[in-house]
Design an enzyme around this catalytic site. Structure first.
Site, PDB file in Angstrom:
ATOM      1  N   THR A   1      68.209  98.541  71.431  1.00 11.41           N
ATOM      2  CA  THR A   1      69.587  99.039  71.275  1.00 11.41           C
ATOM      3  C   THR A   1      69.637 100.372  70.540  1.00 11.41           C
ATOM      4  O   THR A   1      70.663 101.058  70.560  1.00 11.41           O
ATOM      5  CB  THR A   1      70.422  98.035  70.464  1.00 11.41           C
ATOM      6  OG1 THR A   1      69.872  97.975  69.124  1.00 11.41           O
ATOM      7  CG2 THR A   1      70.371  96.637  71.075  1.00 11.41           C
TER       8      THR A   1
ATOM      9  N   ASP B   1      54.922 107.459  66.915  1.00 10.34           N
ATOM     10  CA  ASP B   1      55.594 106.584  65.952  1.00 10.34           C
ATOM     11  C   ASP B   1      55.037 106.874  64.556  1.00 10.34           C
ATOM     12  O   ASP B   1      53.884 106.555  64.253  1.00 10.34           O
ATOM     13  CB  ASP B   1      55.354 105.115  66.334  1.00 10.34           C
ATOM     14  CG  ASP B   1      56.199 104.185  65.486  1.00 10.34           C
ATOM     15  OD1 ASP B   1      56.087 104.248  64.242  1.00 10.34           O
ATOM     16  OD2 ASP B   1      56.983 103.401  66.052  1.00 10.34           O
TER      17      ASP B   1
ATOM     18  N   ARG C   1      64.769 100.626  63.216  1.00 16.97           N
ATOM     19  CA  ARG C   1      65.544 100.874  64.426  1.00 16.97           C
ATOM     20  C   ARG C   1      65.159  99.839  65.465  1.00 16.97           C
ATOM     21  O   ARG C   1      63.977  99.634  65.720  1.00 16.97           O
ATOM     22  CB  ARG C   1      65.209 102.293  64.879  1.00 16.97           C
ATOM     23  CG  ARG C   1      65.700 102.678  66.216  1.00 16.97           C
ATOM     24  CD  ARG C   1      65.344 104.129  66.527  1.00 16.97           C
ATOM     25  NE  ARG C   1      64.184 104.225  67.389  1.00 16.97           N
ATOM     26  CZ  ARG C   1      63.927 105.279  68.169  1.00 16.97           C
ATOM     27  NH1 ARG C   1      64.709 106.336  68.136  1.00 16.97           N
ATOM     28  NH2 ARG C   1      62.868 105.298  68.946  1.00 16.97           N
TER      29      ARG C   1
ATOM     30  N   ASP D   1      53.793 103.820  62.456  1.00 16.64           N
ATOM     31  CA  ASP D   1      52.540 103.256  62.969  1.00 16.64           C
ATOM     32  C   ASP D   1      51.360 104.186  62.674  1.00 16.64           C
ATOM     33  O   ASP D   1      50.268 103.727  62.339  1.00 16.64           O
ATOM     34  CB  ASP D   1      52.633 103.025  64.484  1.00 16.64           C
ATOM     35  CG  ASP D   1      53.510 101.824  64.821  1.00 16.64           C
ATOM     36  OD1 ASP D   1      54.025 101.179  63.877  1.00 16.64           O
ATOM     37  OD2 ASP D   1      53.692 101.541  66.019  1.00 16.64           O
TER      38      ASP D   1
END
Ligand code: PRP
Ligand code: URA
Length: 212
Positions: A107, A201, A103, A204
């Protein structure tokens, strides 16, 4: 689209540890895998099987085995890879295909950067693994990809989801057979389109931070 949100104290307990920012990476990985196995039980409730004759030590009997074509498991790289072992533990004879998606954090548009799937998915039941259903853009694109290849039955399994993401998936399903299984439905998205309260995340926390 059918939506199942897990309602089990063990899942909520494991999610609580997973969400905790202090949870170290090895524990985080283990929990993602364990949660996947627990969610897989619900997600495979309608896996296609056929009658199978066997002989027990006592008598002949009819059981079941997985139908062909075998189910296809599709982890979305990177974070979905953390769920793969938890799924194949429950369905060891299933086949596995890969979709790499990322992703754009500005945007929020997903890009597909890798694909290793059979060309023809006609008649296949597909199980898509991605821990995070945030805006829904990535999973909607993955589901479209599978339907374009001929799949007719897609189950998406996510550890956390949002109402916004569920709505986007509903539209992407467009009356086709899509099932969504969630570990929890969270409140929504923050200004960076991260799930709240979420877990941060997922990629991560599983694999370490990469340069974006
Ligand atoms: C994360 C996550 C989903 C996506 C969800 O992946 O694993 O694929 O974001 O966001 P969305 O619902 O708004 O599309 P990311 O793009 O960070 O890639 P990664 O797995 O490589 O970290
Ligand atoms: N991707 C993640 O890994 N976490 C979020 O909260 C949203 C997108």
């Amino acid at each position: 689209m059918r939506v199942f949100v897990a309602d089990h104290p063990l899942i909520t307990h494991k999610l609580t540890v997973l969400r905790n920012a202090q949870t170290p990476q090895p524990t985080f990985r283990l929990l993602i895998e364990e949660l996947m196995t627990l969610l897989a039980y619900e997600a495979t409730r309608e896996v296609r099987v056929e009658p199978h004759e066997i002989e027990t030590p006592v008598a002949p009997t009819t059981g079941v085995r997985l139908s062909h074509p075998l189910p296809l498991i599709v982890p979305i790289l990177r974070a979905g890879l953390g769920m793969l072992e938890g799924m194949v533990k429950l369905v060891p004879t299933a086949e596995v295909g890969f979709l790499g998606m990322v992703r754009d954090e500005e945007t929020l548009e997903p890009t597909t950067y890798a694909e290793r799937l059979p060309d023809d998915l006609s008649g296949r039941q597909c199980f898509v693994l991605d821990p995070m259903l945030a805006t829904g853009g990535s999973l909607a694109a993955a589901i479209k990809f599978l339907f374009d290849r001929g799949a007719d039955d897609v189950t998406a399994i996510c550890v956390l989801g949002t109402p916004e993401g569920v709505e986007v998936l509903e539209k992407a399903a467009e009356g086709r057979k899509v099932t969504l299984v969630l570990g929890a439905l969270d409140e929504g998205l923050n200004e960076h389109a991260y799930i709240v309260p979420g877990l941060g995340d997922a990629g991560d926390r599983l694999y370490g931070t990469i340069d974006h």
